[in-house]
Design a protein around this motif. Structure first.
Motif, PDB file in Angstrom:
ATOM      1  N   VAL A   1       1.027  -1.021  -0.055  1.00 36.66           N
ATOM      2  CA  VAL A   1      -0.177  -0.044   0.020  1.00 36.66           C
ATOM      3  C   VAL A   1       0.724   1.216  -0.081  1.00 36.66           C
ATOM      4  N   ILE A   2       0.630   2.189  -0.989  1.00 35.50           N
ATOM      5  CA  ILE A   2       1.336   3.365  -1.027  1.00 35.50           C
ATOM      6  C   ILE A   2       0.442   4.452   0.221  1.00 35.50           C
ATOM      7  N   LEU A   3       1.308   5.154   1.038  1.00 32.17           N
ATOM      8  CA  LEU A   3       0.774   5.971   1.782  1.00 32.17           C
ATOM      9  C   LEU A   3       0.665   7.389   1.865  1.00 32.17           C
ATOM     10  N   LYS A   4      -0.467   8.000   2.273  1.00 32.30           N
ATOM     11  CA  LYS A   4      -0.336   9.560   2.480  1.00 32.30           C
ATOM     12  C   LYS A   4      -0.177  10.091   3.773  1.00 32.30           C
ATOM     13  N   SER A   5       0.035   9.041   4.506  1.00 30.97           N
ATOM     14  CA  SER A   5       0.366   9.464   6.138  1.00 30.97           C
ATOM     15  C   SER A   5       1.539  10.221   6.419  1.00 30.97           C
ATOM     16  N   VAL A   6       1.631  10.952   7.253  1.00 31.21           N
ATOM     17  CA  VAL A   6       2.746  11.352   7.845  1.00 31.21           C
ATOM     18  C   VAL A   6       3.227  11.386   9.305  1.00 31.21           C
ATOM     19  N   GLU A   7       4.199  11.182  10.127  1.00 24.78           N
ATOM     20  CA  GLU A   7       4.448  11.256  11.212  1.00 24.78           C
ATOM     21  C   GLU A   7       5.562  12.215  11.553  1.00 24.78           C
ATOM     22  N   ALA A   8       5.760  12.799  12.776  1.00 24.93           N
ATOM     23  CA  ALA A   8       6.651  13.671  13.051  1.00 24.93           C
ATOM     24  C   ALA A   8       7.475  13.019  14.165  1.00 24.93           C
ATOM     25  N   TYR A   9       8.785  13.190  14.254  1.00 28.21           N
ATOM     26  CA  TYR A   9       9.778  12.747  15.349  1.00 28.21           C
ATOM     27  C   TYR A   9      10.445  14.076  16.188  1.00 28.21           C
ATOM     28  N   THR A  10      10.150  14.141  17.385  1.00 26.13           N
ATOM     29  CA  THR A  10      10.669  14.960  18.449  1.00 26.13           C
ATOM     30  C   THR A  10      11.834  14.395  19.080  1.00 26.13           C
ATOM     31  N   PRO A  11      13.109  14.788  18.900  1.00 19.41           N
ATOM     32  CA  PRO A  11      14.023  14.008  19.266  1.00 19.41           C
ATOM     33  C   PRO A  11      14.164  14.025  21.202  1.00 19.41           C
ATOM     34  N   ILE A  12      13.681  15.177  21.599  1.00 18.95           N
ATOM     35  CA  ILE A  12      13.679  15.562  23.017  1.00 18.95           C
ATOM     36  C   ILE A  12      12.955  14.504  23.765  1.00 18.95           C
ATOM     37  N   ASN A  13      11.877  14.039  23.135  1.00 19.35           N
ATOM     38  CA  ASN A  13      10.864  13.339  23.663  1.00 19.35           C
ATOM     39  C   ASN A  13      11.040  11.920  23.335  1.00 19.35           C
TER      40      ASN A  13
ATOM     41  N   TRP B   1       7.364   9.686  18.240  1.00 15.17           N
ATOM     42  CA  TRP B   1       6.798   9.765  16.853  1.00 15.17           C
ATOM     43  C   TRP B   1       5.344  10.085  17.079  1.00 15.17           C
ATOM     44  N   SER B   2       4.838  11.226  16.515  1.00 12.22           N
ATOM     45  CA  SER B   2       3.365  11.617  16.384  1.00 12.22           C
ATOM     46  C   SER B   2       2.921  11.827  15.052  1.00 12.22           C
ATOM     47  N   PRO B   3       1.639  11.293  14.992  1.00 11.50           N
ATOM     48  CA  PRO B   3       0.920  11.691  13.498  1.00 11.50           C
ATOM     49  C   PRO B   3       0.762  13.125  13.368  1.00 11.50           C
ATOM     50  N   ILE B   4       0.543  13.534  11.924  1.00  8.21           N
ATOM     51  CA  ILE B   4       0.281  14.994  11.754  1.00  8.21           C
ATOM     52  C   ILE B   4      -0.697  14.836  10.512  1.00  8.21           C
ATOM     53  N   ALA B   5      -1.018  15.603   9.989  1.00 12.89           N
ATOM     54  CA  ALA B   5      -2.291  15.650   8.971  1.00 12.89           C
ATOM     55  C   ALA B   5      -1.675  14.946   7.855  1.00 12.89           C
ATOM     56  N   ASP B   6      -2.730  14.220   6.976  1.00 13.67           N
ATOM     57  CA  ASP B   6      -2.168  13.364   5.862  1.00 13.67           C
ATOM     58  C   ASP B   6      -2.004  14.391   4.687  1.00 13.67           C
ATOM     59  N   MET B   7      -1.297  13.837   3.747  1.00 13.64           N
ATOM     60  CA  MET B   7      -1.194  14.441   2.644  1.00 13.64           C
ATOM     61  C   MET B   7      -2.568  14.408   1.605  1.00 13.64           C
ATOM     62  N   HIS B   8      -2.550  15.179   0.544  1.00 15.27           N
ATOM     63  CA  HIS B   8      -3.708  15.009  -0.344  1.00 15.27           C
ATOM     64  C   HIS B   8      -3.604  13.751  -1.120  1.00 15.27           C
ATOM     65  N   LEU B   9      -2.170  13.271  -1.390  1.00 17.30           N
ATOM     66  CA  LEU B   9      -2.101  11.950  -2.448  1.00 17.30           C
ATOM     67  C   LEU B   9      -0.949  11.145  -1.631  1.00 17.30           C
TER      68      LEU B   9
ATOM     69  N   THR C   1      -1.291  22.072   1.534  1.00 20.89           N
ATOM     70  CA  THR C   1      -1.775  22.585   0.241  1.00 20.89           C
ATOM     71  C   THR C   1      -1.148  21.764  -1.171  1.00 20.89           C
ATOM     72  N   MET C   2      -1.685  21.716  -2.189  1.00 22.58           N
ATOM     73  CA  MET C   2      -1.017  21.091  -3.475  1.00 22.58           C
ATOM     74  C   MET C   2      -1.233  22.005  -4.530  1.00 22.58           C
ATOM     75  N   GLU C   3       0.156  21.994  -5.438  1.00 20.82           N
ATOM     76  CA  GLU C   3       0.297  22.718  -6.396  1.00 20.82           C
ATOM     77  C   GLU C   3       0.766  21.761  -7.683  1.00 20.82           C
ATOM     78  N   PRO C   4       0.249  22.170  -8.745  1.00 20.41           N
ATOM     79  CA  PRO C   4       0.854  21.230 -10.047  1.00 20.41           C
ATOM     80  C   PRO C   4       2.144  21.727 -10.184  1.00 20.41           C
ATOM     81  N   LEU C   5       3.124  21.054 -10.881  1.00 22.26           N
ATOM     82  CA  LEU C   5       4.514  21.540 -11.343  1.00 22.26           C
ATOM     83  C   LEU C   5       3.989  22.094 -12.522  1.00 22.26           C
TER      84      LEU C   5
END
Length: 420
Positions: free
Chosen positions: A331-343, A346-354, A394-398
């Motif tokens: 499965v190709i993913l659109k999910s994103v997670e963020a890593y904070t080294p001090i803690n 990994w925490s989820p953030i908003a998904d991409m559009h694609l 936000t999404m923009e075309p090339l």
């Protein structure tokens, strides 16, 4: 001021010591490496050694030797006869080596001096994204420039190479290295000098290990090549290239063999994120400390990700998209997670559009730009932009659908750039 043009003029060797000092003490010198300033000082002194040797300490006072790599100082500067025999110059060498020792121990405060202050040589130069693209669908990359202000992607003249899926590395703002899947020679690398008038890719020193589908990162002005595939073997090896002395050397091995991994640099540490080891994509993350030459496992991601995009912004590392794969599904993913080294979390953030695997990710003006990628069927011709302040994409075309982006970095636009 373009330093290289000045020192290549024959008249440079005839100027006075005061004129040399006036040149090398400036903040606005457009010079790729501080090593070049050291070398020009040595060359100027040698040109009329008998009458210029006494000027060497005054000149070396304005060489920001701490900005040169530790390896270059240890190998080239320490062994330079003019420096060896001059007690005052030896003091500058010791100062520079102590700077590097303190830099490796991040809790030690480093006193700020003129000799360890970066030159401010780009304050009035416009930034672009340099992107490796392919419009032929034949795995041959050429160089394009994407301007976020105009949202245009423009191809440059005579800057192509027979690489597919390039990874790009920027060192000292001027040198761009392309490391990629070159099936004729999987160790080969090409380099682009942005300070050169020709703006052409040239071959440079080969890697030590044959590798494809590997990770690339830049830390302390050195290039890291990590993991990958050699023949049918997935690798856990890693190597480092010191640009100043043009040498590769092997590092300690990762705990896990992995290909199609992501690489991020955060707080003077190198992170390898996810990847693939048959038959599964990986969620594990390893951290490399260059001062210890050791890899340490940190908190794993919530999702396993093959070919994730990695971005670092404001002390946070983002694992973007990628592919989840096991022995029954992919499965190709659109999910994103963020890593904070001090803690170490990994925490989820908003998904991409694609959904995107293998996108190029750069940080620009406080935003993350995620360019291209693969949706499972086609390469994507759009850019998604993440604003961490509002957790929104936000999404923009090339500018054209004929080009797909395989790699991107942020660079200062050369004044002599030619656009098709």
């Amino acid at each position: 001021m373009i330093f290289r043009k000045v020192i290549e003029e024959e008249e440079f060797l005839s100027v006075s010591s005061e004129e040399v000092i006036n040149l090398i003490s400036r903040d606005d010198i457009n010079v790729p490496f501080e090593e070049k300033i050291f070398e020009c000082v040595i060359n100027w002194v040698r040109h009329e050694l008998d009458c210029r040797y006494d000027s060497l300490p005054k000149l070396m006072e304005h060489v920001r030797l701490s900005l040169a790599s530790q390896e270059y100082i240890s190998i080239k500067v320490v062994e330079e006869p003019l420096i060896k025999n001059n007690p005052k110059c030896k003091d500058f060498v010791i100062e520079a080596l102590n700077f590097h020792i303190r830099k490796k121990h991040r809790l030690i405060t480093i006193p700020q001096t003129i000799r360890n202050s970066p030159r401010q040589n780009h304050s009035n130069v416009h930034k672009f994204l340099l992107a490796m693209c392919d419009s032929s669908r034949m795995n041959q990359c050429y160089t394009s420039w994407y301007d976020p202000a105009t949202k245009l992607l423009n191809k440059t003249t005579e800057m192509s190479m027979s690489y597919g899926l390039c990874g790009l590395a920027l060192v000292k703002e001027h040198f761009v290295f392309a490391l990629g899947n070159n099936y004729n020679n999987s160790r080969s690398i090409e380099m682009l000098d942005l300070s050169s008038q020709s703006l052409q890719w040239k071959s440079t020193v080969n890697m030590l290990v044959d590798r494809n589908y590997f990770g690339v990162g830049v830390l302390n002005e050195c290039i890291y090549a990590v993991g990958g595939l050699s023949g049918v073997s997935i690798l856990n090896s890693a190597e480092i290239f010191d640009v100043s002395i043009q040498e590769w050397r092997l590092l300690s091995s990762l705990s896990t063999e992995r290909m199609d991994l992501g690489v991020g640099v955060l707080n003077n540490l190198l992170y390898v994120v996810g990847g693939y080891n048959y038959p599964f994509s990986l969620k594990s993350v390893e951290c490399y400390d260059p001062s210890l030459d050791t890899w340490t496992l940190v908190t794993q991601m919530s999702s396993s990700r093959r070919c994730p995009g990695i971005g670092v912004l404001d002390g946070v590392m983002y694992a973007i998209g990628g592919e989840f794969k096991d022995n029954t599904s992919s499965v190709i993913l659109k999910s994103v997670e963020a890593y904070t080294p001090i803690n170490n979390v990994w925490s989820p953030i908003a998904d991409m559009h694609l959904c995107r695997a293998d996108p190029s990710v750069v940080t620009f003006n406080g935003l993350l730009y995620v360019m291209g990628g693969f949706d499972g069927f086609n390469r994507l011709d759009s850019v998604e932009i993440y604003d961490p302040k509002i957790n929104t994409w936000t999404m923009e075309p090339l500018s054209t659908t004929e080009e797909v982006v395989y790699g991107a970095i942020v660079v200062y636009s050369p004044p002599h750039l030619r656009i098709d």
